[in-house]
Design an enzyme around this catalytic site. Structure first.
Site, short mmCIF file in Angstrom:
data_model
loop_
_atom_site.label_atom_id
_atom_site.label_comp_id
_atom_site.label_asym_id
_atom_site.label_seq_id
_atom_site.Cartn_x
_atom_site.Cartn_y
_atom_site.Cartn_z
CG ASP A 108 -2.25 0.80 0.78
OD1 ASP A 108 -3.74 -0.45 0.77
OD2 ASP A 108 -1.94 1.75 0.72
CG ASP A 110 2.35 4.83 -6.95
OD1 ASP A 110 1.62 4.31 -7.63
OD2 ASP A 110 2.63 5.93 -6.98
CB VAL A 111 -0.09 -0.78 -7.33
CG1 VAL A 111 0.12 -0.74 -6.32
CG2 VAL A 111 -0.68 0.29 -7.47
CG ASN A 141 -7.99 -4.41 -3.38
OD1 ASN A 141 -9.18 -4.65 -4.09
ND2 ASN A 141 -7.86 -4.14 -2.83
CE1 TYR A 179 -13.43 2.72 -9.06
CE2 TYR A 179 -16.08 1.95 -10.12
CZ TYR A 179 -14.29 2.21 -8.43
OH TYR A 179 -14.67 1.21 -7.97
CE LYS A 187 -11.88 -0.34 -10.20
NZ LYS A 187 -11.11 -0.89 -9.58
CB THR A 220 -16.30 0.73 2.07
OG1 THR A 220 -16.37 2.60 1.60
CG2 THR A 220 -15.52 -0.20 1.49
N1 LIG Z 1 -16.38 -0.01 -2.17
C1 LIG Z 1 -16.71 -0.34 -3.29
O1 LIG Z 1 -17.98 0.01 -3.34
C2 LIG Z 1 -16.51 -1.03 -4.15
C3 LIG Z 1 -16.74 -1.45 -5.65
C4 LIG Z 1 -16.17 -2.17 -6.42
C5 LIG Z 1 -14.96 -2.22 -6.45
N2 LIG Z 1 -14.77 -1.91 -5.44
C6 LIG Z 1 -12.68 -1.87 -5.89
O2 LIG Z 1 -12.01 -2.72 -4.70
C7 LIG Z 1 -10.71 -2.31 -4.72
C8 LIG Z 1 -10.26 -1.71 -3.04
O3 LIG Z 1 -11.13 -0.57 -2.74
P1 LIG Z 1 -11.92 -0.38 -1.41
O4 LIG Z 1 -13.46 0.52 -1.51
O5 LIG Z 1 -11.40 -1.71 -0.75
O6 LIG Z 1 -10.75 1.32 -1.63
P2 LIG Z 1 -10.13 1.74 0.04
O7 LIG Z 1 -9.85 2.91 -0.26
O8 LIG Z 1 -10.52 1.40 1.72
O9 LIG Z 1 -8.63 1.00 0.47
C9 LIG Z 1 -8.04 1.46 -1.31
C10 LIG Z 1 -6.69 1.44 -0.97
O10 LIG Z 1 -5.33 1.68 -1.98
C11 LIG Z 1 -5.05 1.46 -1.46
N3 LIG Z 1 -4.17 2.78 -2.77
C12 LIG Z 1 -4.32 3.58 -3.29
N4 LIG Z 1 -3.78 4.29 -4.93
C13 LIG Z 1 -2.54 3.20 -4.36
C14 LIG Z 1 -1.23 3.21 -5.05
N5 LIG Z 1 -1.24 4.21 -6.21
N6 LIG Z 1 -0.43 2.77 -4.60
C15 LIG Z 1 -0.30 1.55 -3.52
N7 LIG Z 1 -1.68 1.85 -2.62
C16 LIG Z 1 -2.63 2.29 -3.10
C17 LIG Z 1 -4.78 2.90 -0.52
O11 LIG Z 1 -4.30 3.92 0.29
C18 LIG Z 1 -6.17 2.42 0.41
O12 LIG Z 1 -5.78 1.67 1.54
C19 LIG Z 1 -10.26 -0.70 -5.64
O13 LIG Z 1 -10.31 -1.45 -6.78
C20 LIG Z 1 -11.90 -0.05 -5.71
O14 LIG Z 1 -12.41 0.26 -7.35
C21 LIG Z 1 -14.39 -0.85 -5.21
#
Ligand SMILES: NC(=O)c1ccc[n+]([C@@H]2O[C@H](COP(=O)([O-])OP(=O)(O)OC[C@H]3O[C@@H](n4cnc5c(N)ncnc54)[C@H](O)[C@@H]3O)[C@@H](O)[C@H]2O)c1
Length: 255
Positions: free
Chosen positions: A38, A59-60, A86, A154, A158, A189
């Site tokens: 992360d 940073d990914v 993810n 976004y 996806k 979340t």
């Molecule tokens: N929450 C939802 O409703 C939902 C629905 C569908 C898909 N998603 C997808 O699920 C995944 C996780 O979402 P979440 O809700 O757990 O989000 P979140 O914001 O709780 O967690 C995402 C994490 O990614 C990290 N991150 C962001 N940019 C980064 C980078 N450049 N390098 C390394 N780390 C990085 C952040 O620090 C954070 O800890 C995402 O890809 C999101 O698009 C979420």
């Protein structure tokens, strides 16, 4: 708890929060050694400590950093079995196509799509070495459905994750490497809770489309990742794996 991931090594990006954190806990509970990746050093380190794993701040979107993540995971644990790609963002300046600027568009493409390209590019060679592996890329239900409340970059990102995962699943199928796109519906979340607590009408407008009448819990998404990561999913690849409470199948929902 089942221990179907005993002896496996998993790398999880975005492991400091939400779905990634829930998955780190779940994979560790099933016996995997977990590498938490992360940007967020404080919560990332906390997550790794909790699951008795390893934290790598990266940073990914940074090619060299991503390459180094998988090197370090393999150096530490000897092999790479599971990659859960993810990390993702959904910033407010990504909105309707009419108002979203090129910089906002590009940022979301980098973090949500280019990062998955990089993670797969540098994870797959390690998996090929022992002829086995499971890659799970987080897409979203918006990869298969349109929303009038648009986040244009976004959704496009996806859709890209979904198509790329399918193609990689097909390309590497005979090498024992499975690649699937996980498509969660809306997940409960902190971000979503805060947004909808302030605006119950906005929440209701979305919930009406969910046959189950609620948002997912992160644990429910983590359970699907654990399944896809395990040998229980041995014949599942190049799949659009929807975990969405029935949203994508619904026309009229129950009252
Ligand atoms: N929450 C939802 O409703 C939902 C629905 C569908 C898909 N998603 C997808 O699920 C995944 C996780 O979402 P979440 O809700 O757990 O989000 P979140 O914001 O709780 O967690 C995402 C994490 O990614 C990290 N991150 C962001 N940019 C980064 C980078 N450049 N390098 C390394 N780390 C990085 C952040 O620090 C954070 O800890 C995402 O890809 C999101 O698009 C979420």
């Amino acid at each position: 708890m089942i221990t179907r991931l005993q002896g496996r090594t998993a790398v999880i990006t975005g492991a400091a929060s939400g779905i990634g954190l829930a998955t780190a806990r779940r994979l560790a509970a099933e016996g995997a050694r977990v590498v938490c990746v992360d940007l967020d050093a404080e919560n990332g380190a906390k997550a790794a400590a909790e699951v008795n794993g390893r934290f790598i701040q990266a940073d990914v979107t940074d090619e060299e950093a991503v390459r180094a993540v998988y090197e370090e995971a393999v150096d530490a644990y000897g092999r790479l079995d599971i990659a859960f790609n993810n990390a993702g963002i959904s910033p407010p300046d990504d909105d309707s196509i009419l108002t979203t600027g090129l910089a906002a568009w590009r940022r979301v493409q980098e973090v949500n799509l280019t990062s998955v390209y990089l993670c797969c590019k540098y994870a797959i060679p390690h998996m090929r070495r022992h002829g086995k592996g499971s890659i799970i890329n987080t897409a979203s239900f918006v990869a298969v459905m349109g929303a009038a409340t648009s986040q244009i970059s976004y959704s496009a990102s996806k859709g890209g994750v979904l198509a790329m995962s399918r193609e990689l699943g097909v390309q590497f199928a005979r090498e024992g490497i499975r690649v699937n796109a996980l498509c969660p519906g809306p997940v409960n979340t902190p971000l979503l809770r805060e947004l909808f607590a302030k605006d119950p009408e906005r929440a209701a407008r979305r919930l009406v489309h969910v046959p189950m009448g609620r948002f997912a819990e992160a644990d429910e998404i983590a359970a699907a990742v654990a399944f896809l990561a395990s040998d229980d999913a041995s014949f599942i690849t190049a799949n659009t794996f929807l975990v969405d409470g029935g949203i994508s199948g619904a026309y009229v929902t129950p009252e």
